[in-house]
Design an enzyme around this catalytic site. Structure first.
Site, PDB file in Angstrom:
ATOM      1  N   HIS A 123       0.975  -1.187  -0.429  1.00 19.24           N
ATOM      2  CA  HIS A 123      -0.279  -0.387  -0.250  1.00 19.24           C
ATOM      3  C   HIS A 123       1.310   1.157   0.173  1.00 19.24           C
ATOM      4  CE1 HIS A 123      -2.854   2.935   2.105  1.00 19.24           C
ATOM      5  NE2 HIS A 123      -4.046   1.792   1.123  1.00 19.24           N
ATOM      6  N   ASP A 200       2.720  -5.033   8.274  1.00 24.63           N
ATOM      7  CA  ASP A 200       1.637  -3.855   8.166  1.00 24.63           C
ATOM      8  C   ASP A 200       0.191  -4.898   7.747  1.00 24.63           C
ATOM      9  OD1 ASP A 200      -1.044  -2.957   6.773  1.00 24.63           O
ATOM     10  OD2 ASP A 200       0.631  -1.850   4.878  1.00 24.63           O
ATOM     11  N   GLN A 203      -4.887  -5.609   6.326  1.00 25.00           N
ATOM     12  CA  GLN A 203      -5.772  -6.401   6.250  1.00 25.00           C
ATOM     13  C   GLN A 203      -5.657  -7.166   7.095  1.00 25.00           C
ATOM     14  OE1 GLN A 203      -8.772  -5.674   4.310  1.00 25.00           O
ATOM     15  NE2 GLN A 203      -7.462  -3.198   3.786  1.00 25.00           N
ATOM     16  N   LYS A 226     -10.641  -0.875  10.371  1.00 25.69           N
ATOM     17  CA  LYS A 226     -10.640  -1.496   9.305  1.00 25.69           C
ATOM     18  C   LYS A 226     -11.170  -3.071  10.303  1.00 25.69           C
ATOM     19  CE  LYS A 226      -7.085  -0.449   5.746  1.00 25.69           C
ATOM     20  NZ  LYS A 226      -8.435   0.018   5.059  1.00 25.69           N
ATOM     21  N   CYS A 364      -4.835   2.723  -3.767  1.00 30.92           N
ATOM     22  CA  CYS A 364      -3.482   3.108  -3.165  1.00 30.92           C
ATOM     23  C   CYS A 364      -1.954   2.276  -3.083  1.00 30.92           C
ATOM     24  CB  CYS A 364      -3.832   3.188  -1.562  1.00 30.92           C
ATOM     25  SG  CYS A 364      -4.566   4.765  -1.361  1.00 30.92           S
TER      26      CYS A 364
END
Ligand code: PLP
Length: 407
Positions: A123, A200, A203, A226, A364
Protein backbone atom coordinates in the site's frame (compact mmCIF):
# COMPACT_ATOMS: atom_id res chain seq x y z
CA UNK A 1 -17.92 -23.83 12.81
CA UNK A 2 -20.74 -21.58 11.70
CA UNK A 3 -21.42 -17.91 12.22
CA UNK A 4 -24.89 -16.85 13.27
CA UNK A 5 -25.22 -14.15 10.64
CA UNK A 6 -28.72 -12.85 11.37
CA UNK A 7 -27.92 -11.51 14.88
CA UNK A 8 -24.57 -10.18 13.62
CA UNK A 9 -26.31 -8.22 10.85
CA UNK A 10 -28.76 -6.79 13.38
CA UNK A 11 -25.80 -5.30 15.28
CA UNK A 12 -24.84 -3.07 12.31
CA UNK A 13 -27.26 -0.11 11.95
CA UNK A 14 -25.97 0.72 8.43
CA UNK A 15 -27.36 -2.56 7.15
CA UNK A 16 -30.92 -1.46 7.95
CA UNK A 17 -30.61 1.61 5.72
CA UNK A 18 -31.61 1.66 2.08
CA UNK A 19 -29.16 3.07 -0.48
CA UNK A 20 -30.90 4.59 -3.50
CA UNK A 21 -33.96 2.69 -2.27
CA UNK A 22 -32.13 -0.66 -2.33
CA UNK A 23 -30.81 -2.84 0.51
CA UNK A 24 -27.12 -2.21 1.11
CA UNK A 25 -24.63 -4.84 -0.09
CA UNK A 26 -21.50 -3.45 1.57
CA UNK A 27 -18.45 -4.96 -0.14
CA UNK A 28 -15.85 -2.29 0.64
CA UNK A 29 -14.60 -3.73 3.92
CA UNK A 30 -10.92 -3.48 2.98
CA UNK A 31 -11.34 0.31 2.88
CA UNK A 32 -13.21 0.40 6.18
CA UNK A 33 -15.73 -1.82 7.89
CA UNK A 34 -19.16 -0.85 9.17
CA UNK A 35 -19.45 -0.43 12.94
CA UNK A 36 -21.62 -2.49 15.28
CA UNK A 37 -23.90 -0.72 17.75
CA UNK A 38 -21.69 -1.97 20.62
CA UNK A 39 -18.84 0.20 19.25
CA UNK A 40 -21.10 3.17 18.52
CA UNK A 41 -22.58 2.89 22.05
CA UNK A 42 -19.12 2.79 23.67
CA UNK A 43 -18.06 5.95 21.80
CA UNK A 44 -21.36 7.64 22.60
CA UNK A 45 -21.13 6.66 26.31
CA UNK A 46 -17.75 8.38 26.57
CA UNK A 47 -19.06 11.60 25.00
CA UNK A 48 -22.36 11.45 26.92
CA UNK A 49 -21.14 10.48 30.39
CA UNK A 50 -17.42 10.82 30.97
CA UNK A 51 -15.96 13.08 28.28
CA UNK A 52 -12.70 14.35 29.78
CA UNK A 53 -8.99 14.21 29.19
CA UNK A 54 -6.88 11.26 30.28
CA UNK A 55 -3.80 10.86 32.47
CA UNK A 56 -4.08 14.43 33.77
CA UNK A 57 -6.78 15.08 36.35
CA UNK A 58 -7.84 13.55 39.64
CA UNK A 59 -11.57 14.04 39.06
CA UNK A 60 -13.92 11.11 38.50
CA UNK A 61 -14.55 11.68 34.80
CA UNK A 62 -10.88 11.76 33.95
CA UNK A 63 -10.23 8.71 36.13
CA UNK A 64 -12.91 6.75 34.28
CA UNK A 65 -11.70 7.86 30.84
CA UNK A 66 -8.13 6.94 31.75
CA UNK A 67 -9.21 3.53 33.02
CA UNK A 68 -11.19 2.76 29.83
CA UNK A 69 -8.35 4.01 27.63
CA UNK A 70 -5.78 1.89 29.43
CA UNK A 71 -8.16 -1.10 29.54
CA UNK A 72 -8.21 -0.96 25.75
CA UNK A 73 -4.42 -1.07 25.68
CA UNK A 74 -4.59 -4.31 27.69
CA UNK A 75 -7.28 -5.67 25.33
CA UNK A 76 -5.04 -4.93 22.34
CA UNK A 77 -2.07 -6.57 24.08
CA UNK A 78 -4.08 -9.73 24.66
CA UNK A 79 -5.61 -9.62 21.16
CA UNK A 80 -2.20 -9.75 19.45
CA UNK A 81 -0.46 -11.59 22.33
CA UNK A 82 2.18 -8.94 23.02
CA UNK A 83 4.33 -9.47 26.09
CA UNK A 84 3.29 -6.27 27.82
CA UNK A 85 1.34 -3.05 27.37
CA UNK A 86 4.52 -0.95 27.08
CA UNK A 87 4.72 -2.40 23.56
CA UNK A 88 1.30 -1.07 22.49
CA UNK A 89 1.37 2.48 21.11
CA UNK A 90 -1.86 4.22 20.10
CA UNK A 91 -1.52 6.13 16.83
CA UNK A 92 -4.05 7.55 14.38
CA UNK A 93 -3.90 4.49 12.09
CA UNK A 94 -1.66 2.10 10.18
CA UNK A 95 -0.29 5.01 8.18
CA UNK A 96 0.87 6.88 11.25
CA UNK A 97 2.25 3.68 12.83
CA UNK A 98 4.45 3.12 9.78
CA UNK A 99 5.46 6.78 9.65
CA UNK A 100 6.45 6.58 13.31
CA UNK A 101 8.89 3.76 12.59
CA UNK A 102 10.10 5.35 9.35
CA UNK A 103 10.89 8.57 11.16
CA UNK A 104 11.99 7.38 14.56
CA UNK A 105 13.64 4.01 13.90
CA UNK A 106 15.24 4.93 10.60
CA UNK A 107 16.59 8.24 11.89
CA UNK A 108 17.91 6.60 15.05
CA UNK A 109 19.53 3.54 13.50
CA UNK A 110 20.10 3.93 9.76
CA UNK A 111 22.82 5.78 7.90
CA UNK A 112 23.82 6.50 4.30
CA UNK A 113 24.09 3.42 2.06
CA UNK A 114 22.03 1.20 4.38
CA UNK A 115 19.09 -0.58 2.74
CA UNK A 116 15.40 -1.02 3.50
CA UNK A 117 13.43 -3.80 1.80
CA UNK A 118 9.73 -3.59 0.95
CA UNK A 119 7.68 -5.46 -1.66
CA UNK A 120 5.98 -4.63 -4.92
CA UNK A 121 2.54 -5.27 -3.37
CA UNK A 122 2.69 -2.59 -0.67
CA UNK A 123 0.00 0.00 0.00
CA UNK A 124 1.28 3.55 -0.60
CA UNK A 125 1.45 4.00 3.17
CA UNK A 126 4.11 1.28 3.30
CA UNK A 127 6.08 2.85 0.43
CA UNK A 128 6.09 6.63 0.76
CA UNK A 129 7.28 6.86 4.41
CA UNK A 130 10.31 4.67 3.53
CA UNK A 131 11.02 6.67 0.39
CA UNK A 132 11.12 9.90 2.40
CA UNK A 133 13.14 8.41 5.26
CA UNK A 134 15.57 6.90 2.72
CA UNK A 135 16.06 10.26 1.03
CA UNK A 136 16.69 11.95 4.36
CA UNK A 137 19.25 9.39 5.49
CA UNK A 138 20.82 8.45 2.15
CA UNK A 139 19.50 4.86 2.34
CA UNK A 140 18.34 2.79 -0.62
CA UNK A 141 14.93 1.18 -1.00
CA UNK A 142 14.97 -2.37 -2.41
CA UNK A 143 11.84 -3.97 -3.80
CA UNK A 144 10.88 -7.66 -3.68
CA UNK A 145 9.03 -8.52 -6.91
CA UNK A 146 5.62 -10.17 -7.05
CA UNK A 147 4.93 -13.10 -9.44
CA UNK A 148 1.94 -13.53 -11.77
CA UNK A 149 -0.06 -15.32 -9.07
CA UNK A 150 0.37 -12.30 -6.84
CA UNK A 151 2.90 -13.89 -4.48
CA UNK A 152 6.15 -12.54 -3.09
CA UNK A 153 9.26 -13.95 -4.78
CA UNK A 154 10.96 -15.44 -1.71
CA UNK A 155 14.12 -16.42 -3.60
CA UNK A 156 14.56 -12.84 -4.77
CA UNK A 157 13.95 -11.66 -1.21
CA UNK A 158 16.82 -13.86 0.02
CA UNK A 159 19.07 -12.41 -2.70
CA UNK A 160 18.19 -8.85 -1.73
CA UNK A 161 19.16 -9.37 1.91
CA UNK A 162 22.72 -8.35 2.69
CA UNK A 163 24.85 -6.83 5.41
CA UNK A 164 23.52 -3.45 4.20
CA UNK A 165 19.89 -4.39 4.95
CA UNK A 166 18.71 -2.70 8.12
CA UNK A 167 14.93 -3.12 7.95
CA UNK A 168 12.25 -5.11 6.11
CA UNK A 169 8.70 -3.73 5.95
CA UNK A 170 6.09 -5.92 4.35
CA UNK A 171 2.36 -6.36 4.22
CA UNK A 172 0.81 -9.35 5.94
CA UNK A 173 -2.14 -9.34 3.51
CA UNK A 174 -2.39 -7.49 0.21
CA UNK A 175 -5.28 -5.02 0.06
CA UNK A 176 -5.56 -5.71 -3.70
CA UNK A 177 -4.76 -9.36 -4.35
CA UNK A 178 -5.79 -10.71 -0.96
CA UNK A 179 -2.45 -12.54 -0.83
CA UNK A 180 -1.64 -13.71 2.68
CA UNK A 181 2.15 -13.56 2.72
CA UNK A 182 4.30 -16.16 4.48
CA UNK A 183 5.28 -13.51 7.01
CA UNK A 184 6.55 -15.95 9.64
CA UNK A 185 8.98 -17.37 7.10
CA UNK A 186 9.95 -13.87 5.88
CA UNK A 187 10.67 -12.80 9.48
CA UNK A 188 12.70 -15.97 10.13
CA UNK A 189 14.81 -15.34 7.02
CA UNK A 190 15.34 -11.65 7.88
CA UNK A 191 16.27 -12.47 11.47
CA UNK A 192 18.86 -14.87 10.10
CA UNK A 193 20.57 -11.68 8.89
CA UNK A 194 19.80 -9.81 12.16
CA UNK A 195 17.33 -7.58 10.29
CA UNK A 196 14.15 -6.44 12.08
CA UNK A 197 10.79 -6.69 10.31
CA UNK A 198 7.72 -4.46 10.35
CA UNK A 199 4.45 -6.14 9.40
CA UNK A 200 1.63 -4.06 7.94
CA UNK A 201 -1.34 -5.98 9.33
CA UNK A 202 -4.05 -3.52 8.24
CA UNK A 203 -5.84 -6.19 6.18
CA UNK A 204 -5.13 -9.11 8.50
CA UNK A 205 -6.27 -8.07 11.96
CA UNK A 206 -9.96 -8.80 12.39
CA UNK A 207 -9.89 -11.56 9.78
CA UNK A 208 -7.43 -13.99 11.34
CA UNK A 209 -5.52 -14.49 14.57
CA UNK A 210 -2.34 -12.43 14.83
CA UNK A 211 0.16 -13.50 17.47
CA UNK A 212 3.17 -11.18 17.56
CA UNK A 213 5.20 -13.52 19.75
CA UNK A 214 4.56 -16.47 17.46
CA UNK A 215 5.40 -14.37 14.37
CA UNK A 216 8.36 -12.82 16.21
CA UNK A 217 7.82 -9.58 14.24
CA UNK A 218 9.63 -6.52 15.53
CA UNK A 219 6.86 -4.06 14.65
CA UNK A 220 3.22 -4.54 13.67
CA UNK A 221 0.89 -1.81 12.41
CA UNK A 222 -2.89 -1.85 12.06
CA UNK A 223 -6.02 0.35 12.12
CA UNK A 224 -9.13 0.09 14.31
CA UNK A 225 -11.48 1.16 11.52
CA UNK A 226 -10.74 -1.93 9.42
CA UNK A 227 -11.74 -4.23 12.30
CA UNK A 228 -15.20 -2.83 13.13
CA UNK A 229 -13.76 -0.06 15.32
CA UNK A 230 -13.84 3.73 14.92
CA UNK A 231 -11.75 5.81 12.55
CA UNK A 232 -8.88 7.88 13.93
CA UNK A 233 -7.03 5.23 15.91
CA UNK A 234 -4.41 2.65 15.09
CA UNK A 235 -1.79 0.58 16.81
CA UNK A 236 1.92 0.29 16.57
CA UNK A 237 3.23 -2.79 18.32
CA UNK A 238 6.99 -2.77 18.80
CA UNK A 239 9.40 -4.95 20.73
CA UNK A 240 10.19 -3.13 23.94
CA UNK A 241 13.97 -2.98 23.48
CA UNK A 242 13.56 -1.38 20.05
CA UNK A 243 10.94 1.14 21.17
CA UNK A 244 13.08 2.07 24.15
CA UNK A 245 16.08 2.77 21.94
CA UNK A 246 14.09 4.89 19.47
CA UNK A 247 13.81 8.67 19.60
CA UNK A 248 10.33 10.15 20.17
CA UNK A 249 8.27 10.73 17.05
CA UNK A 250 5.95 13.59 18.01
CA UNK A 251 6.70 15.75 21.01
CA UNK A 252 4.68 17.87 23.42
CA UNK A 253 2.39 17.21 26.36
CA UNK A 254 1.91 13.80 28.03
CA UNK A 255 5.12 12.29 26.61
CA UNK A 256 7.48 14.19 28.89
CA UNK A 257 8.90 13.40 32.28
CA UNK A 258 10.35 16.84 33.02
CA UNK A 259 10.78 20.04 31.01
CA UNK A 260 13.09 22.97 31.53
CA UNK A 261 14.07 25.51 28.88
CA UNK A 262 17.42 23.74 28.68
CA UNK A 263 16.35 20.12 28.54
CA UNK A 264 13.43 17.67 28.35
CA UNK A 265 13.34 14.09 29.59
CA UNK A 266 10.74 11.64 28.34
CA UNK A 267 8.25 9.35 29.99
CA UNK A 268 8.53 5.58 29.91
CA UNK A 269 6.88 3.46 27.21
CA UNK A 270 4.30 3.57 25.78
CA UNK A 271 3.71 7.24 26.67
CA UNK A 272 6.97 8.41 25.12
CA UNK A 273 5.25 7.94 21.74
CA UNK A 274 1.85 9.40 22.65
CA UNK A 275 2.25 13.17 22.64
CA UNK A 276 -0.83 15.36 23.05
CA UNK A 277 -4.47 14.46 23.58
CA UNK A 278 -5.24 11.26 21.68
CA UNK A 279 -8.55 10.21 20.11
CA UNK A 280 -9.83 8.95 23.45
CA UNK A 281 -13.34 8.07 22.26
CA UNK A 282 -12.02 6.02 19.33
CA UNK A 283 -9.57 4.13 21.53
CA UNK A 284 -12.47 3.22 23.83
CA UNK A 285 -14.48 2.22 20.74
CA UNK A 286 -11.59 0.01 19.66
CA UNK A 287 -11.89 -1.79 23.01
CA UNK A 288 -15.55 -2.51 22.21
CA UNK A 289 -14.58 -3.72 18.70
CA UNK A 290 -12.09 -6.19 20.17
CA UNK A 291 -14.74 -7.44 22.60
CA UNK A 292 -17.10 -7.84 19.65
CA UNK A 293 -14.62 -9.82 17.54
CA UNK A 294 -13.69 -11.99 20.53
CA UNK A 295 -17.35 -12.71 21.24
CA UNK A 296 -17.99 -13.82 17.65
CA UNK A 297 -14.66 -15.69 17.55
CA UNK A 298 -11.82 -15.12 15.10
CA UNK A 299 -11.69 -18.78 14.07
CA UNK A 300 -15.35 -18.69 13.14
CA UNK A 301 -14.86 -15.39 11.30
CA UNK A 302 -11.92 -16.77 9.29
CA UNK A 303 -13.66 -19.93 8.31
CA UNK A 304 -16.92 -18.15 7.38
CA UNK A 305 -15.09 -15.57 5.26
CA UNK A 306 -13.13 -18.34 3.53
CA UNK A 307 -16.31 -20.12 2.49
CA UNK A 308 -17.87 -16.87 1.28
CA UNK A 309 -14.70 -15.98 -0.65
CA UNK A 310 -14.77 -19.34 -2.51
CA UNK A 311 -18.40 -18.76 -3.46
CA UNK A 312 -17.65 -15.21 -4.63
CA UNK A 313 -14.68 -16.27 -6.76
CA UNK A 314 -16.65 -19.12 -8.34
CA UNK A 315 -19.58 -16.83 -9.20
CA UNK A 316 -17.44 -13.95 -10.48
CA UNK A 317 -15.32 -16.21 -12.67
CA UNK A 318 -18.51 -17.36 -14.42
CA UNK A 319 -19.04 -13.84 -15.78
CA UNK A 320 -17.67 -13.57 -19.30
CA UNK A 321 -15.01 -10.90 -19.74
CA UNK A 322 -14.24 -10.73 -16.00
CA UNK A 323 -10.71 -11.53 -14.86
CA UNK A 324 -9.74 -11.77 -11.21
CA UNK A 325 -6.24 -10.34 -10.68
CA UNK A 326 -3.86 -12.76 -8.96
CA UNK A 327 -4.50 -16.26 -7.65
CA UNK A 328 -2.34 -16.63 -4.54
CA UNK A 329 -2.39 -19.93 -2.67
CA UNK A 330 -3.46 -18.26 0.57
CA UNK A 331 -6.03 -15.54 0.06
CA UNK A 332 -7.95 -13.18 2.30
CA UNK A 333 -11.54 -12.22 1.37
CA UNK A 334 -10.48 -9.56 -1.13
CA UNK A 335 -11.15 -9.88 -4.87
CA UNK A 336 -9.89 -7.35 -7.41
CA UNK A 337 -10.92 -7.69 -11.01
CA UNK A 338 -11.10 -6.13 -14.44
CA UNK A 339 -14.11 -6.32 -16.71
CA UNK A 340 -13.70 -6.10 -20.48
CA UNK A 341 -15.30 -2.97 -21.93
CA UNK A 342 -16.27 -1.27 -18.66
CA UNK A 343 -14.07 1.15 -16.72
CA UNK A 344 -14.04 0.36 -12.96
CA UNK A 345 -15.36 3.84 -12.19
CA UNK A 346 -18.40 3.26 -14.42
CA UNK A 347 -18.95 -0.16 -12.90
CA UNK A 348 -18.73 1.28 -9.37
CA UNK A 349 -21.31 3.94 -10.28
CA UNK A 350 -23.76 1.46 -11.79
CA UNK A 351 -23.37 -0.86 -8.79
CA UNK A 352 -23.88 2.04 -6.40
CA UNK A 353 -27.25 2.78 -8.03
CA UNK A 354 -28.21 -0.77 -6.99
CA UNK A 355 -27.07 -0.33 -3.38
CA UNK A 356 -23.82 -2.27 -3.93
CA UNK A 357 -20.68 -0.66 -2.50
CA UNK A 358 -17.33 -1.69 -3.97
CA UNK A 359 -14.02 0.16 -4.29
CA UNK A 360 -12.62 1.24 -7.64
CA UNK A 361 -9.44 2.99 -8.74
CA UNK A 362 -5.75 2.45 -8.02
CA UNK A 363 -6.48 1.13 -4.52
CA UNK A 364 -3.47 3.06 -3.13
CA UNK A 365 -1.11 0.61 -4.83
CA UNK A 366 0.00 2.23 -8.08
CA UNK A 367 3.26 0.22 -8.36
CA UNK A 368 1.35 -3.06 -7.99
CA UNK A 369 -1.21 -2.05 -10.62
CA UNK A 370 1.64 -1.15 -12.95
CA UNK A 371 3.10 -4.62 -12.31
CA UNK A 372 -0.19 -6.13 -13.51
CA UNK A 373 -0.46 -3.71 -16.44
CA UNK A 374 -3.62 -1.92 -15.30
CA UNK A 375 -4.40 1.63 -14.24
CA UNK A 376 -7.53 0.91 -12.29
CA UNK A 377 -9.34 -2.04 -10.69
CA UNK A 378 -12.67 -2.95 -9.13
CA UNK A 379 -12.45 -4.55 -5.69
CA UNK A 380 -14.99 -6.43 -3.60
CA UNK A 381 -13.90 -7.16 -0.04
CA UNK A 382 -15.84 -9.11 2.55
CA UNK A 383 -16.60 -8.74 6.24
CA UNK A 384 -18.41 -10.67 8.94
CA UNK A 385 -21.90 -9.50 8.00
CA UNK A 386 -21.72 -10.34 4.29
CA UNK A 387 -23.80 -13.19 2.95
CA UNK A 388 -24.12 -15.13 -0.34
CA UNK A 389 -27.02 -12.75 -1.08
CA UNK A 390 -24.51 -9.85 -1.22
CA UNK A 391 -22.41 -11.83 -3.71
CA UNK A 392 -25.51 -12.60 -5.78
CA UNK A 393 -26.35 -8.88 -5.75
CA UNK A 394 -22.82 -8.09 -6.96
CA UNK A 395 -22.98 -10.66 -9.75
CA UNK A 396 -26.45 -9.42 -10.79
CA UNK A 397 -25.18 -5.83 -10.70
CA UNK A 398 -22.20 -6.61 -12.91
CA UNK A 399 -24.47 -8.39 -15.42
CA UNK A 400 -26.70 -5.33 -15.48
CA UNK A 401 -23.67 -3.10 -16.13
CA UNK A 402 -22.68 -5.38 -19.02
CA UNK A 403 -26.14 -4.93 -20.54
CA UNK A 404 -25.89 -1.13 -20.17
CA UNK A 405 -22.48 -1.16 -21.89
CA UNK A 406 -23.57 -3.87 -24.36
CA UNK A 407 -20.57 -6.06 -23.64
N1 PLP B 1 -1.82 -0.86 4.62
C1 PLP B 1 -2.75 -1.57 3.97
C2 PLP B 1 -2.42 -2.93 3.48
C3 PLP B 1 -4.01 -1.01 3.77
O1 PLP B 1 -4.94 -1.72 3.12
C4 PLP B 1 -4.28 0.29 4.25
C5 PLP B 1 -5.59 0.92 4.00
O2 PLP B 1 -6.33 0.55 3.14
C6 PLP B 1 -3.28 0.97 4.93
C7 PLP B 1 -2.06 0.37 5.10
C8 PLP B 1 -3.50 2.35 5.49
O3 PLP B 1 -4.42 2.28 6.53
P1 PLP B 1 -4.98 3.62 7.20
O4 PLP B 1 -5.54 4.44 6.10
O5 PLP B 1 -6.02 3.12 8.15
O6 PLP B 1 -3.84 4.28 7.89
Amino acid sequence: MTLKITPIRKDFPNLKDKIHGKPLAYLDNAATTLKPKQVIDAVSAYYSHYASNIHRAVHALSQKATLQYENTREKVRKFINAKNTAEIIFTSGTTESINLVAQSYVKTFLKANDEIIISEMEHHSNIVPWQIASKETGCTLKIIPVDNNGEIDLERFKELLSSKTKLVSITHTSNVLGTINPVKEIIRIAHGHHVPVLIDAAQAVGHQTIDVQDLDCDFLAFSAHKMYGPTGVGILYGKQNLLEAMAPYKTGGDMIDSVTFEKTTYRELPYKFEAGTPDIASVIGLGAAIDYINRVGLNKISSYEKTLLSYAIKELKNISGLQVVGSPSKKAPIISFVLDGIHPHDLGTILDEQGIAIRTGHLCTQPLLKRFGVLSLSRASLGIYNTPKDIDALVGGIKKAKKVFKC
